[in-house]
Motif scaffolding. Structure first.
Motif, PDB file in Angstrom:
ATOM      1  N   LYS A  13     -24.950  56.488  26.121  1.00 20.23           N
ATOM      2  CA  LYS A  13     -26.143  56.168  26.839  1.00 20.23           C
ATOM      3  C   LYS A  13     -27.388  57.150  26.310  1.00 20.23           C
ATOM      4  O   LYS A  13     -27.021  58.141  26.000  1.00 20.23           O
ATOM      5  CB  LYS A  13     -25.975  56.642  28.370  1.00 20.23           C
ATOM      6  CG  LYS A  13     -27.364  56.416  29.618  1.00 20.23           C
ATOM      7  CD  LYS A  13     -26.789  56.611  30.477  1.00 20.23           C
ATOM      8  CE  LYS A  13     -28.054  56.584  31.682  1.00 20.23           C
ATOM      9  NZ  LYS A  13     -27.717  57.001  32.982  1.00 20.23           N
ATOM     10  N   VAL A  14     -28.417  56.725  25.863  1.00 20.29           N
ATOM     11  CA  VAL A  14     -29.539  57.231  25.491  1.00 20.29           C
ATOM     12  C   VAL A  14     -30.602  57.441  26.427  1.00 20.29           C
ATOM     13  O   VAL A  14     -31.095  56.219  26.925  1.00 20.29           O
ATOM     14  CB  VAL A  14     -30.403  56.511  24.143  1.00 20.29           C
ATOM     15  CG1 VAL A  14     -31.284  57.210  23.530  1.00 20.29           C
ATOM     16  CG2 VAL A  14     -28.944  56.305  23.126  1.00 20.29           C
TER      17      VAL A  14
ATOM     18  N   GLU B 268     -25.761  60.733  25.284  1.00 21.24           N
ATOM     19  CA  GLU B 268     -24.360  61.230  25.922  1.00 21.24           C
ATOM     20  C   GLU B 268     -23.188  60.194  25.642  1.00 21.24           C
ATOM     21  O   GLU B 268     -23.533  59.054  25.794  1.00 21.24           O
ATOM     22  CB  GLU B 268     -24.579  61.057  27.597  1.00 21.24           C
ATOM     23  CG  GLU B 268     -23.481  61.578  28.221  1.00 21.24           C
ATOM     24  CD  GLU B 268     -23.700  61.791  29.764  1.00 21.24           C
ATOM     25  OE1 GLU B 268     -22.797  62.056  30.516  1.00 21.24           O
ATOM     26  OE2 GLU B 268     -24.948  61.184  30.161  1.00 21.24           O
ATOM     27  N   LEU B 269     -22.106  60.756  25.179  1.00 20.79           N
ATOM     28  CA  LEU B 269     -21.099  59.876  24.827  1.00 20.79           C
ATOM     29  C   LEU B 269     -20.047  60.296  26.190  1.00 20.79           C
ATOM     30  O   LEU B 269     -19.622  61.434  26.468  1.00 20.79           O
ATOM     31  CB  LEU B 269     -20.451  60.593  23.624  1.00 20.79           C
ATOM     32  CG  LEU B 269     -18.928  59.873  23.262  1.00 20.79           C
ATOM     33  CD1 LEU B 269     -19.341  58.338  22.720  1.00 20.79           C
ATOM     34  CD2 LEU B 269     -18.319  60.732  22.238  1.00 20.79           C
ATOM     35  N   GLU B 270     -19.713  59.242  27.119  1.00 21.51           N
ATOM     36  CA  GLU B 270     -18.935  59.394  28.227  1.00 21.51           C
ATOM     37  C   GLU B 270     -17.485  59.159  27.697  1.00 21.51           C
ATOM     38  O   GLU B 270     -16.972  58.257  27.163  1.00 21.51           O
ATOM     39  CB  GLU B 270     -19.345  58.312  29.060  1.00 21.51           C
ATOM     40  CG  GLU B 270     -20.488  58.509  29.475  1.00 21.51           C
ATOM     41  CD  GLU B 270     -21.067  57.492  30.622  1.00 21.51           C
ATOM     42  OE1 GLU B 270     -20.070  56.519  31.119  1.00 21.51           O
ATOM     43  OE2 GLU B 270     -22.078  57.578  31.239  1.00 21.51           O
ATOM     44  N   THR B 271     -16.738  60.299  27.947  1.00 19.39           N
ATOM     45  CA  THR B 271     -15.386  60.334  27.472  1.00 19.39           C
ATOM     46  C   THR B 271     -14.369  60.838  28.508  1.00 19.39           C
ATOM     47  O   THR B 271     -13.147  61.101  28.294  1.00 19.39           O
ATOM     48  CB  THR B 271     -14.776  61.179  26.298  1.00 19.39           C
ATOM     49  OG1 THR B 271     -15.547  62.634  26.552  1.00 19.39           O
ATOM     50  CG2 THR B 271     -15.672  60.480  25.260  1.00 19.39           C
ATOM     51  N   ASN B 272     -14.801  60.916  29.814  1.00 15.72           N
ATOM     52  CA  ASN B 272     -14.176  61.514  30.959  1.00 15.72           C
ATOM     53  C   ASN B 272     -12.802  60.817  31.251  1.00 15.72           C
ATOM     54  O   ASN B 272     -11.806  61.182  31.770  1.00 15.72           O
ATOM     55  CB  ASN B 272     -14.868  61.586  32.136  1.00 15.72           C
ATOM     56  CG  ASN B 272     -16.081  62.695  32.088  1.00 15.72           C
ATOM     57  OD1 ASN B 272     -15.990  63.577  31.069  1.00 15.72           O
ATOM     58  ND2 ASN B 272     -17.164  62.309  32.730  1.00 15.72           N
ATOM     59  N   HIS B 273     -12.827  59.452  30.963  1.00 18.01           N
ATOM     60  CA  HIS B 273     -11.798  58.331  31.167  1.00 18.01           C
ATOM     61  C   HIS B 273     -10.691  58.502  30.128  1.00 18.01           C
ATOM     62  O   HIS B 273      -9.542  58.070  30.369  1.00 18.01           O
ATOM     63  CB  HIS B 273     -12.036  57.137  31.250  1.00 18.01           C
ATOM     64  CG  HIS B 273     -12.570  56.436  30.038  1.00 18.01           C
ATOM     65  ND1 HIS B 273     -14.030  56.991  29.646  1.00 18.01           N
ATOM     66  CD2 HIS B 273     -12.312  55.598  29.564  1.00 18.01           C
ATOM     67  CE1 HIS B 273     -14.276  56.334  28.519  1.00 18.01           C
ATOM     68  NE2 HIS B 273     -13.335  55.482  28.039  1.00 18.01           N
ATOM     69  N   ILE B 274     -10.811  59.355  29.123  1.00 14.38           N
ATOM     70  CA  ILE B 274      -9.879  59.347  28.116  1.00 14.38           C
ATOM     71  C   ILE B 274      -9.046  60.817  28.171  1.00 14.38           C
ATOM     72  O   ILE B 274      -9.769  61.852  28.042  1.00 14.38           O
ATOM     73  CB  ILE B 274     -10.617  59.380  26.635  1.00 14.38           C
ATOM     74  CG1 ILE B 274     -11.584  57.898  26.449  1.00 14.38           C
ATOM     75  CG2 ILE B 274      -9.460  59.610  25.558  1.00 14.38           C
ATOM     76  CD1 ILE B 274     -10.707  56.854  26.385  1.00 14.38           C
TER      77      ILE B 274
ATOM     78  N   GLY C 203     -16.331  63.375  19.121  1.00 11.46           N
ATOM     79  CA  GLY C 203     -17.816  63.578  19.766  1.00 11.46           C
ATOM     80  C   GLY C 203     -18.809  63.137  18.969  1.00 11.46           C
ATOM     81  O   GLY C 203     -18.683  62.361  18.039  1.00 11.46           O
ATOM     82  N   LEU C 204     -20.150  63.690  19.082  1.00  8.74           N
ATOM     83  CA  LEU C 204     -21.504  63.147  18.489  1.00  8.74           C
ATOM     84  C   LEU C 204     -21.629  64.113  17.237  1.00  8.74           C
ATOM     85  O   LEU C 204     -21.312  65.210  17.245  1.00  8.74           O
ATOM     86  CB  LEU C 204     -22.407  63.138  19.468  1.00  8.74           C
ATOM     87  CG  LEU C 204     -22.439  61.691  20.429  1.00  8.74           C
ATOM     88  CD1 LEU C 204     -23.556  61.994  21.333  1.00  8.74           C
ATOM     89  CD2 LEU C 204     -22.158  60.625  20.031  1.00  8.74           C
TER      90      LEU C 204
ATOM     91  N   GLY D 268     -24.632  51.402  25.647  1.00  6.52           N
ATOM     92  CA  GLY D 268     -23.712  50.573  24.792  1.00  6.52           C
ATOM     93  C   GLY D 268     -22.482  51.176  24.873  1.00  6.52           C
ATOM     94  O   GLY D 268     -22.248  52.225  25.877  1.00  6.52           O
ATOM     95  N   TYR D 269     -21.604  50.911  23.917  1.00  9.60           N
ATOM     96  CA  TYR D 269     -20.380  51.692  24.033  1.00  9.60           C
ATOM     97  C   TYR D 269     -19.642  51.582  22.679  1.00  9.60           C
ATOM     98  O   TYR D 269     -20.009  50.683  21.556  1.00  9.60           O
ATOM     99  CB  TYR D 269     -19.146  51.137  24.739  1.00  9.60           C
ATOM    100  CG  TYR D 269     -19.148  49.562  24.697  1.00  9.60           C
ATOM    101  CD1 TYR D 269     -17.913  49.148  23.770  1.00  9.60           C
ATOM    102  CD2 TYR D 269     -19.976  48.581  25.043  1.00  9.60           C
ATOM    103  CE1 TYR D 269     -17.640  47.644  23.871  1.00  9.60           C
ATOM    104  CE2 TYR D 269     -19.568  47.123  24.932  1.00  9.60           C
ATOM    105  CZ  TYR D 269     -18.335  46.756  24.161  1.00  9.60           C
ATOM    106  OH  TYR D 269     -18.089  45.436  24.006  1.00  9.60           O
ATOM    107  N   VAL D 270     -18.746  52.455  22.185  1.00  5.47           N
ATOM    108  CA  VAL D 270     -18.062  52.673  20.950  1.00  5.47           C
ATOM    109  C   VAL D 270     -16.546  52.174  21.276  1.00  5.47           C
ATOM    110  O   VAL D 270     -16.091  52.744  22.310  1.00  5.47           O
ATOM    111  CB  VAL D 270     -18.039  54.070  20.505  1.00  5.47           C
ATOM    112  CG1 VAL D 270     -17.308  53.957  19.399  1.00  5.47           C
ATOM    113  CG2 VAL D 270     -19.492  54.381  20.090  1.00  5.47           C
ATOM    114  N   MET D 271     -16.174  51.239  20.572  1.00  3.51           N
ATOM    115  CA  MET D 271     -14.951  50.555  20.866  1.00  3.51           C
ATOM    116  C   MET D 271     -14.038  51.329  19.598  1.00  3.51           C
ATOM    117  O   MET D 271     -14.058  50.977  18.540  1.00  3.51           O
ATOM    118  CB  MET D 271     -14.728  49.099  20.580  1.00  3.51           C
ATOM    119  CG  MET D 271     -13.436  48.304  20.607  1.00  3.51           C
ATOM    120  SD  MET D 271     -12.409  48.783  22.098  1.00  3.51           S
ATOM    121  CE  MET D 271     -13.051  48.011  23.237  1.00  3.51           C
TER     122      MET D 271
END
Length: 949
Positions: free
Chosen positions: A590-591, A291-297, A532-533, A611-614
């Protein structure tokens, strides 16, 4: 006399009896037997008697005649029917149905066949017997609990890790061969082995009751039995073996919690060396959710931050879109007071805190929306109060509080109100459409599209269609001449002249457009994320891995049964952002993994990997506008229909600056500094604004114009005001150059105009990247015109040098600008030549008149004047003062001298004259001036303070 009677012979009697019997036989068996049409029966599988409903009885109307009125039997029709029917009493027709063999419910639960009764006919031989109709018989076989439960497996095995309590370790399962629900169901399982730290539930799941210790016990052997619902125990119990393993830490290994994404580099591999540690457990299936969390973007993820109108156009929606929440600008200033994110890195959103609302100018949206139309908006809203919270409302401006149409939120419901205009048939019509949606109150961004085509309204939320759960009707509005007011964030109450029903939340991209968005692809395009992924499965994995994405590609689900193949698939998962200039910041990752063993139950627990992608800050482009920034044109060009092109040689260039690391020997030398390289890049623009510097445009005498046909062909839009012109629409820099090259300035009253200044600014991504301010100054070259400009000497323009020609004071504009970048075009030169020719003609005409009256005076001064006025007046624009009078003798002498000078200098004119040449000419003239020149200057006085000497 005695008469003796004769006795008939015996054969005669028999003959008579035979005849009588034959006559009666024709009338004996007239009727068929009768039975019921349908029978239902029940039989137990260990019994042979069938209970029928109704009882098996056959009737015959020929009764009580013997044979004809008796029932001799029943006949069963069907294949392999295990039943027979027996007559119990011929006279009453009573019969019984019984089995011919032992029935088995497990083989066949029901039997269906037909039965038929027949009478005894006309005599003992059964001649001329009659049959009844065929009746349907349905027999149900009742079960007997004859079978015991049997386990599916001969033994069960599981492995657990010490120190952990499991919800379930494994599942045992038994079946029962009985046919009935009661006897075939397993109602209970039981662990027979005493004093073990395990328990089993009624569904067969075994779990431990306490934490297990590998050092104390390495394995447990349990005996488990089962009971059916008839309380019959399994014939054979089953053995369950549970192995205890020492503590192991299964999970994902060899991956980095921080991953940096550099914009413009394509995809980023997230887990290039990742693998799953299973602690040697035999794995049968793996499922992982990435899961890629992008709700704050932005509005839920990284999307193009162009204006909503531009996005509609990019997605293929037709024109006619009106943006109600545009970015504040000179032409759209009604959103200036609303708080925004102010960060142009991402989408611009507007905040409504329950006390703010904006009025939409009347000319933006028509008050009557009769045709099909569409409303679209981005909204983020949380659980609120019970009051209505209005997103958009059109209501009466004064006198009454009627709402013509509105979109509002009420108790986590989205409601659209549309009161139709008065009609001839004032019947009830659909007026309010209600949708109950979780998205309205989940504090997340969602995209809403309403297609209104009465009597139906279609709603799309994040691309998915929803039907209204409630539609209420109302009368159309009564006719009224009251004007309406359109408001965003509240509703205007015209009766009390104040706002009400304020909205609390965030809005963005609120649009109204004529026509429907019928194409689902357009709606999906408006919602689609640009990040996205992604996954590219290697060939060796093949079809062993199942992959599934959610619509926004922020959630990736993978399933497989081989750990090695699963690891390879995970190593090919990547992050992708297709934006040229993505929004920088953190995207959390998140995995979540679920691992199952032989019985498809969890055998090891894999902890979540987080983890996170910067996303790094993209190299900001520097948009540079360059071209001719100062030039002059003749007044006639400004007054022509074509006008003057403002940006004839405009050039738009965008560059980025990058640091390049040293290569070779200096790569590891800390004293060697990185070099900076500037690279030219290509990207789109979405806005260019031409602003007037100084006084605003006077619509009665000047305007900015552009080719509207080309604007429409490029898919752009143009808006103008007295402050300037704005061109909008996402397009390439080349196309913007083509359009800007055609912007013209017109002024049809240039008498008092000497210069005009303009400023051009272009931007990308709704103002995220802004160009330099390119300023242009245009000067007006005035020509000689004694009729239209009688007082020209009273208003001397800039760029004028004083030149004294004989007795006539000639004033004009110097065509060369003091700025190095100025240009004198060929058109100005032509105008100068024409003006000089016209002046020469006027002088010659005056000379002929003067010579006729003063011929003697001309001869005395002829030779001296020729040497005195030897100067170059090439490329001058000469303005003649029509107020000049000829009061004395000197004026005639000066005109004669000027004619002679014009003739002597003919053919020596040049196109341009620099300021240096002008100054040198003046110095030469200053040495040769005499008292007569002084008298001429005093004759026509004018202000030369602005001239350059």
């Amino acid at each position: 006399m005695n008469v003796r009677r004769c006795k008939p012979p015996a054969y005669v009697a028999w003959l008579v009896l035979g005849l009588l019997y034959g006559v009666d036989a024709d009338k004996v068996n007239k009727h068929k037997p009768w039975i019921e049409t349908t029978y239902h029966g029940i039989v137990t599988e260990n019994d042979d008697k069938v209970l029928l409903d109704p009882p098996l009885i056959a009737l015959d109307k020929d009764a009580p005649l013997r044979y004809a009125g008796e029932i001799c039997g029943f006949r069963i029709h069907g294949q392999n029917v295990p039943f027979e029917a027996v007559v119990l009493d011929k006279t009453t027709g009573e019969g019984v149905l019984r089995t011919k063999e032992k029935l088995d419910c497990e083989l066949q639960k029901e039997h269906t066949f037909t039965i038929q009764a027949y009478d005894c006919g006309e005599g003992p031989d059964g001649a001329n017997m009659k049959k009844s109709h065929k009746a349907n018989v349905h027999i149900q076989v009742n079960d007997v609990n004859e079978y015991s439960p049997v386990f599916k497996e001969k033994s069960y095995k599981a492995t657990v890790i010490e120190g952990k309590k499991y919800d379930n370790i494994l599942k045992v399962e038994a079946v029962d061969a009985d046919c009935s629900f009661q006897f075939s169901q397993i109602c209970n399982y039981e662990i027979v082995t005493p004093d073990v730290p395990f328990t089993i539930d009624k569904d067969g799941y075994i779990r431990n009751t306490e934490k297990l210790n590998h050092s104390k016990e390495r394995s447990y052997k349990l005996t488990v039995t089962a009971y059916d619902c008839g309380k019959k125990r399994a014939t054979d119990d089953v053995l369950v073996k549970i192995n205890i393993k020492p503590t192991c830490k299964p999970g994902w290994q060899d991956w980095s919690k921080r991953m940096e994404y550099e914009p413009g580099t394509g995809s980023l591999s997230l887990f290039p060396s990742m693998h799953l540690e299973t602690c040697e457990e035999p794995i049968t299936s793996i499922q992982a959710n990435i899961e890629l969390e992008t709700n704050h973007i932005g509005k839920g993820c990284d999307r193009d931050t162009y204006s909503e109108k531009s996005l509609h156009r990019l997605c293929g929606a037709s024109s006619g879109t009106v943006e109600l929440l545009p970015a504040p600008s000179s032409t759209a200033n009604w959103t200036v007071g609303l708080p925004t994110d102010n960060g142009h890195d991402s989408d611009q959103v507007f905040e409504f805190n329950g006390t703010q609302a904006i009025r939409i100018p009347e000319e933006i949206v028509t008050s009557s929306l009769k045709k099909p139309f569409t409303i679209s908006v981005w909204m983020r809203h949380g659980p609120g109060a019970r009051e209505k919270e209005t997103i958009l409302c059109s209501s009466d401006m004064t006198d009454m509080n009627r709402h013509h149409y509105s979109l509002y939120v009420h108790s986590c419901r989205l409601v659209f109100l549309f009161r139709q205009d008065p009609a001839e048939n004032e019947n009830y019509k659909p007026a309010e459409f209600h949708w109950k949606l979780d998205q309205v109150c989940d504090k997340e961004w969602h995209h809403y599209v309403l297609n209104i085509e009465f009597p139906s309204v279609a709603l799309y939320v994040d691309g998915n269609s929803y039907d209204p759960f409630l539609v209420t009707e109302d009368y159309p509005l009564h006719p009224s001449k009251i004007e309406t007011q359109l408001v965003v964030g509240a509703c205007w109450q015209g009766g009390i002249l104040r706002m009400s029903q304020f909205f609390r939340g965030n809005l963005a991209g609120l649009m109204i457009r004529s026509g429907k968005l019928e194409n689902k692809k357009v709606i999906d395009c408006l919602y689609t994320c640009k990040e996205g992924l992604d996954i590219q499965l290697p060939e060796e994995v093949g079809t062993g891995i199942k992959v599934q994405f959610n619509p926004s590609q922020s959630l990736l689900t993978m399933e497989g049964d081989d750990v090695e193949s699963f690891d390879k698939a995970m190593q090919h998962i990547s992050y992708l952002n297709s934006r040229q200039f993505p929004t920088p910041g953190i995207r959390r990752l998140k995995v979540t993994t679920t691992v199952k063993c032989f019985n498809e139950e969890t055998c090891i627990a894999v902890p979540d990997a987080e983890g996170y992608v910067m996303v790094l800050q993209p190299e900001e482009p520097k948009i540079s506008l360059s071209g001719i920034d100062h030039f002059a044109r003749a007044a006639s060009e400004f007054e022509s229909n074509e006008g003057v092109i403002l940006f004839p040689e405009l050039r738009i260039v965008s560059t980025i600056t990058r640091e390049v690391e040293p290569e070779g020997e200096g790569e590891d030398d800390p004293t060697v500094q990185e070099s900076v390289v500037s690279e030219e890049i290509m990207h789109n623009l979405d806005t260019c604004e031409v602003a007037v510097l100084g006084d605003e445009l006077n619509a009665e005498q000047e305007s900015l114009e552009v080719d509207l046909v080309l604007i429409q062909q490029k898919g752009m839009e143009m808006s103008s005001s007295n402050l300037g012109m704005i061109i909008t629409g996402v397009d390439t820099m080349d196309n913007y150059e083509q359009v800007l090259h055609l912007i013209r300035y017109r002024n049809w009253h240039t008498q008092s105009l000497f210069d005009r200044k303009f400023k051009l600014v272009c931007s990308e991504l709704n103002g995220r990247y802004i160009s330099n301010e390119f300023k242009v100054e245009v000067n007006v070259i005035h020509t000689a015109n004694p009729v239209d400009h009688p007082n020209n000497v009273m208003a001397q323009p800039e760029f004028v040098n004083p030149m004294h020609h004989g007795s006539v004071d000639l004033s004009g504009h110097n065509l060369v600008n003091a700025h190095q970048s100025s240009v004198v075009p060929s058109a100005a030169t032509i105008v100068i030549v024409v003006c000089v020719s016209f002046l020469a003609f006027m002088i010659i005409l005056g000379v002929f008149r003067i010579r006729a009256a003063h011929q003697k005076t001309v001869r005395d001064h002829e030779s001296g004047k020729e040497n005195e006025m030897d100067w170059d007046d090439s490329a001058l624009t000469i303005t003649v003062n029509p107020m000049e009078t000829y009061e004395d003798q000197h004026s005639s002498e000066e005109e004669e001298e000027e004619e002679e000078e014009e003739e002597s200098e003919d053919g020596e004119e040049e196109d341009d004259i620099t300021s240096a040449e002008s100054e040198s000419s003046e110095e030469e003239e200053g040495e040769q001036e005499d008292q007569q020149n002084v008298n001429r200057q005093q004759q026509l006085e004018w202000d030369d303070s602005t001239l350059t000497y």
